[in-house]
Scaffold this active site. Structure first.
Site, PDB file in Angstrom:
ATOM      1  N   LYS A 198       0.819  -1.210   0.000  1.00  0.00           N
ATOM      2  CA  LYS A 198       0.000   0.000   0.000  1.00  0.00           C
ATOM      3  C   LYS A 198       0.856   1.264   0.000  1.00  0.00           C
ATOM      4  CE  LYS A 198      -0.778   0.370   5.032  1.00  0.00           C
ATOM      5  NZ  LYS A 198      -0.271   1.745   5.224  1.00  0.00           N
ATOM      6  N   ASP A 199       2.138   1.154   0.338  1.00  0.00           N
ATOM      7  CA  ASP A 199       3.018   2.320   0.356  1.00  0.00           C
ATOM      8  C   ASP A 199       3.668   2.607  -0.991  1.00  0.00           C
ATOM      9  OD1 ASP A 199       2.556   2.815   3.042  1.00  0.00           O
ATOM     10  OD2 ASP A 199       4.279   1.639   3.716  1.00  0.00           O
ATOM     11  N   ARG A 226      -7.844   8.836   4.157  1.00  0.00           N
ATOM     12  CA  ARG A 226      -8.810   7.814   3.732  1.00  0.00           C
ATOM     13  C   ARG A 226      -9.696   7.383   4.896  1.00  0.00           C
ATOM     14  NH1 ARG A 226      -8.765   2.634   4.821  1.00  0.00           N
ATOM     15  NH2 ARG A 226      -6.594   2.684   5.496  1.00  0.00           N
ATOM     16  N   ARG A 227      -9.091   7.135   6.019  1.00  0.00           N
ATOM     17  CA  ARG A 227      -9.863   6.718   7.188  1.00  0.00           C
ATOM     18  C   ARG A 227     -10.740   7.859   7.699  1.00  0.00           C
ATOM     19  NH1 ARG A 227      -4.281   3.918   8.799  1.00  0.00           N
ATOM     20  NH2 ARG A 227      -4.764   1.767   8.126  1.00  0.00           N
ATOM     21  N   ARG A 283       1.145  10.423  12.335  1.00  0.00           N
ATOM     22  CA  ARG A 283       2.132   9.556  11.707  1.00  0.00           C
ATOM     23  C   ARG A 283       3.043   8.993  12.777  1.00  0.00           C
ATOM     24  NH1 ARG A 283       5.807  11.648   7.859  1.00  0.00           N
ATOM     25  NH2 ARG A 283       6.284   9.439   7.656  1.00  0.00           N
ATOM     26  N   GLY A 284       3.885   8.056  12.367  1.00  0.00           N
ATOM     27  CA  GLY A 284       4.808   7.424  13.289  1.00  0.00           C
ATOM     28  C   GLY A 284       4.639   5.919  13.252  1.00  0.00           C
ATOM     29  N   ASN A 285       5.527   5.211  13.949  1.00  0.00           N
ATOM     30  CA  ASN A 285       5.427   3.764  13.967  1.00  0.00           C
ATOM     31  C   ASN A 285       4.226   3.325  14.796  1.00  0.00           C
ATOM     32  OD1 ASN A 285       6.225   3.716  16.744  1.00  0.00           O
ATOM     33  ND2 ASN A 285       8.361   3.838  16.129  1.00  0.00           N
ATOM     34  N   ARG A 323       1.908   5.539  17.577  1.00  0.00           N
ATOM     35  CA  ARG A 323       0.505   5.891  17.329  1.00  0.00           C
ATOM     36  C   ARG A 323      -0.418   5.324  18.409  1.00  0.00           C
ATOM     37  NH1 ARG A 323      -0.404   4.528  11.101  1.00  0.00           N
ATOM     38  NH2 ARG A 323       1.404   3.153  11.382  1.00  0.00           N
ATOM     39  N   CYS A 373      -1.114   7.520  -1.770  1.00  0.00           N
ATOM     40  CA  CYS A 373      -1.573   6.881  -0.540  1.00  0.00           C
ATOM     41  C   CYS A 373      -2.161   7.875   0.441  1.00  0.00           C
ATOM     42  CB  CYS A 373      -0.426   6.112   0.120  1.00  0.00           C
ATOM     43  SG  CYS A 373       0.811   7.153   0.919  1.00  0.00           S
TER      44      CYS A 373
END
Length: 333
Positions: A77-78, A124-125, A142-144, A148, A235
């Site tokens: 998806k990335d 999107r969400r 954002r972030g890992n 999050r 994306c």
């Protein structure tokens, strides 16, 4: 064979790379994993400001082209949707659960969160949450995965929406408070799937890696990403798609594809679906995109409801670092 795999440094990326490394080791190959830092890892700005998907792929792809590594494992998806010169997707292994998942305070579901509750997620969400009419406030974060989830644990957010596949791969499924039905929220095109990318002229490695390819997954994500490609959206765009493989009444394989576009403020949302033959997933994706376009999909990408001016080579600005997904072959072929 000695195979050097390049990976981003995030826990999820290294875990995904490790899964593929283990499969290749089981086949008797000598595997080395090299960590590579990308702009998407070091710059905390929203993806809409950074330029979209290429920020996660450029450094790794340069390492591939420079023969510093032999293989990389992307979250599909990335990846942008058009071809990356000199590179090819050699395999797309079986997909994890493509759905999104909610982690919320106090074990709450989406329907149990109060109006005004703040939920983190991508555009999107956010667009699909707004379309549900629950009165939730969305914030792009954002972030890992750990970072999050910590926004919720520390009270900065009431909830966060993440890909269920990523939570599964890092062993955090038990923290999910709701796995979201695709009828409410369609995932990103290619979500839950991995893409194994190599140099296009590395035929020996292609023969090795191709054995990890799953035809059903490749067909499904090809259809989904064809929607993305036709709309020229990256994306960071408020677009979701999900394809599923099934058998029709005479036993032939077919693909059912659903897609969504919308605005993050909830003032516009559009869903369309169509079924097509297994052998033509890209055409099915383009057909669904055309249905969306015919019914005003470009309004989702503007703030005033007016369609943007066409750009050279596409409907919306093209990401500068693209890749393509090759056509699948029928199972058993």
């Amino acid at each position: 064979m000695k195979i050097v795999i390049g990976s981003r440094r995030s826990k999820l990326a290294l875990t995904q790379t490790g899964l593929i490394a283990d499969e290749l080791r089981a086949l008797g190959h000598d595997i080395e994993v090299v960590e590579i830092v990308t702009e998407g890892d070091t710059n905390r700005a929203p993806l809409t400001q950074l330029g979209g998907t290429g920020v996660f792929a450029t450094a790794i792809r340069n390492a591939l082209r420079n023969n510093e590594i032999d293989l990389t494992v992307h979250s599909l998806k990335d990846l942008p949707t058009a071809p990356a010169p000199g590179l090819t997707i050699a395999a797309i292994p079986p997909r994890e659960d493509a759905r999104d998942a909610l982690i919320a305070r106090d074990g709450l579901t989406l329907g149990e969160l109060s109006p005004g509750a703040v939920v983190g997620g991508s555009p999107r969400r956010a667009a699909q949450l707004a379309a549900l009419g629950l009165g939730l406030v969305t914030r792009e974060v954002r972030g890992n995965i750990d970072r999050r989830i910590d926004y919720v644990r520390h009270g900065e957010l009431d909830g966060i929406v993440l890909a269920r596949a990523g939570l599964s791969r890092v062993g955090r499924l038990d923290e999910i408070t709701e796995t979201i039905d695709p009828l409410q929220m369609l995932p990103a095109p290619g979500q839950g799937a991995l893409a194994l990318e190599i140099r296009a002229d590395d035929t020996a490695l292609y023969d090795v890696v191709r054995g990890l390819d799953d035809a059903d997954t490749r067909a499904a994500v090809t259809a989904e990403r064809a929607v993305l490609s036709r709309l020229e959206a990256g994306c960071s765009a408020p677009l979701g798609a999900l394809a599923e493989i099934s058998e029709d009444l005479d036993g032939s394989l077919e693909i059912s594809l659903r897609a969504f576009v919308g605005r993050t403020d909830g003032t516009f949302d559009l869903r369309r679906s169509q079924t097509g033959p297994f052998d033509h997933p890209e055409q099915l994706g383009h057909d669904v995109a055309e249905l969306l376009l015919a019914d005003g999909a470009l309004e989702a990408f503007t703030s005033d409801g007016q369609a943007p001016e066409p750009t050279p080579g596409g409907l919306l600005p093209r990401d500068a670092d693209p890749v393509t997904v090759q056509h699948p072959q029928r199972r058993g072929a």
